[in-house]
Design a protein around this motif. Structure first.
Motif, mmCIF file in Angstrom:
data_model
loop_
_atom_site.group_PDB
_atom_site.id
_atom_site.type_symbol
_atom_site.label_atom_id
_atom_site.label_comp_id
_atom_site.label_asym_id
_atom_site.label_seq_id
_atom_site.Cartn_x
_atom_site.Cartn_y
_atom_site.Cartn_z
ATOM 1 N N GLU A 13 0.815 -1.208 0.000
ATOM 2 C CA GLU A 13 0.000 0.000 0.000
ATOM 3 C C GLU A 13 0.853 1.264 0.000
ATOM 4 O O GLU A 13 0.582 2.222 0.713
ATOM 5 C CB GLU A 13 -0.976 -0.004 1.178
ATOM 6 C CG GLU A 13 -1.977 -1.129 1.113
ATOM 7 C CD GLU A 13 -2.988 -1.092 2.223
ATOM 8 O OE1 GLU A 13 -2.714 -0.506 3.285
ATOM 9 O OE2 GLU A 13 -4.077 -1.657 2.024
ATOM 10 N N LYS A 29 -0.586 4.922 1.039
ATOM 11 C CA LYS A 29 -2.027 4.916 0.785
ATOM 12 C C LYS A 29 -2.746 5.927 1.673
ATOM 13 O O LYS A 29 -3.693 6.576 1.247
ATOM 14 C CB LYS A 29 -2.590 3.512 1.018
ATOM 15 C CG LYS A 29 -4.082 3.417 0.777
ATOM 16 C CD LYS A 29 -4.588 2.022 1.042
ATOM 17 C CE LYS A 29 -6.092 1.970 0.875
ATOM 18 N NZ LYS A 29 -6.614 0.631 1.140
ATOM 19 N N LYS A 36 -7.873 5.018 -3.703
ATOM 20 C CA LYS A 36 -7.360 3.971 -2.826
ATOM 21 C C LYS A 36 -6.012 3.423 -3.265
ATOM 22 O O LYS A 36 -5.333 2.772 -2.490
ATOM 23 C CB LYS A 36 -8.376 2.831 -2.734
ATOM 24 C CG LYS A 36 -9.673 3.270 -2.103
ATOM 25 C CD LYS A 36 -10.637 2.130 -1.999
ATOM 26 C CE LYS A 36 -11.930 2.607 -1.363
ATOM 27 N NZ LYS A 36 -12.896 1.526 -1.216
ATOM 28 N N PHE A 37 -5.648 3.659 -4.532
ATOM 29 C CA PHE A 37 -4.355 3.198 -5.034
ATOM 30 C C PHE A 37 -3.975 4.040 -6.239
ATOM 31 O O PHE A 37 -4.774 4.818 -6.745
ATOM 32 C CB PHE A 37 -4.393 1.708 -5.393
ATOM 33 C CG PHE A 37 -5.340 1.385 -6.505
ATOM 34 C CD1 PHE A 37 -4.884 1.347 -7.818
ATOM 35 C CD2 PHE A 37 -6.673 1.109 -6.261
ATOM 36 C CE1 PHE A 37 -5.763 1.055 -8.856
ATOM 37 C CE2 PHE A 37 -7.550 0.806 -7.277
ATOM 38 C CZ PHE A 37 -7.082 0.785 -8.582
#
Length: 84
Positions: A13, A29, A36-37
């Motif tokens: 993340e 993240k 979210k990404f």
């Protein structure tokens, strides 16, 4: 600042943003705004902070979201029907 996503690790993340000729800028993240990404090659806008461990990005926002917004315009929502 604006730059391009160089690497993104789904399992960790986190990832790195391109910094031209300098060291890469790390992004987590938790520092992403409204996403979210990140995908490699996406253009982002961010604030850069220096730490004893290196450069970090905060308040990272995607700049090329227009494509995804245009893609959904004019489409009717999917409603399941009954086949006879």
């Amino acid at each position: 600042m604006q730059t391009v996503v160089k690497k993104w690790f789904q399992d960790k993340e986190s990832g790195f943003l391109d910094n031209g000729g300098g060291s890469d800028i790390m992004v987590r993240k938790a520092d992403l705004v409204n996403c979210k990404f990140l995908k490699v090659g996406a253009t982002v806008e961010f604030e850069c902070y220096s730490d004893k461990r290196g450069l970090f990005a905060k308040n990272v926002k995607l700049l090329n979201q227009k494509w995804s917004q245009q893609r959904n315009q004019g489409k009717k929502p999917y409603r399941p029907g009954v086949m006879t």
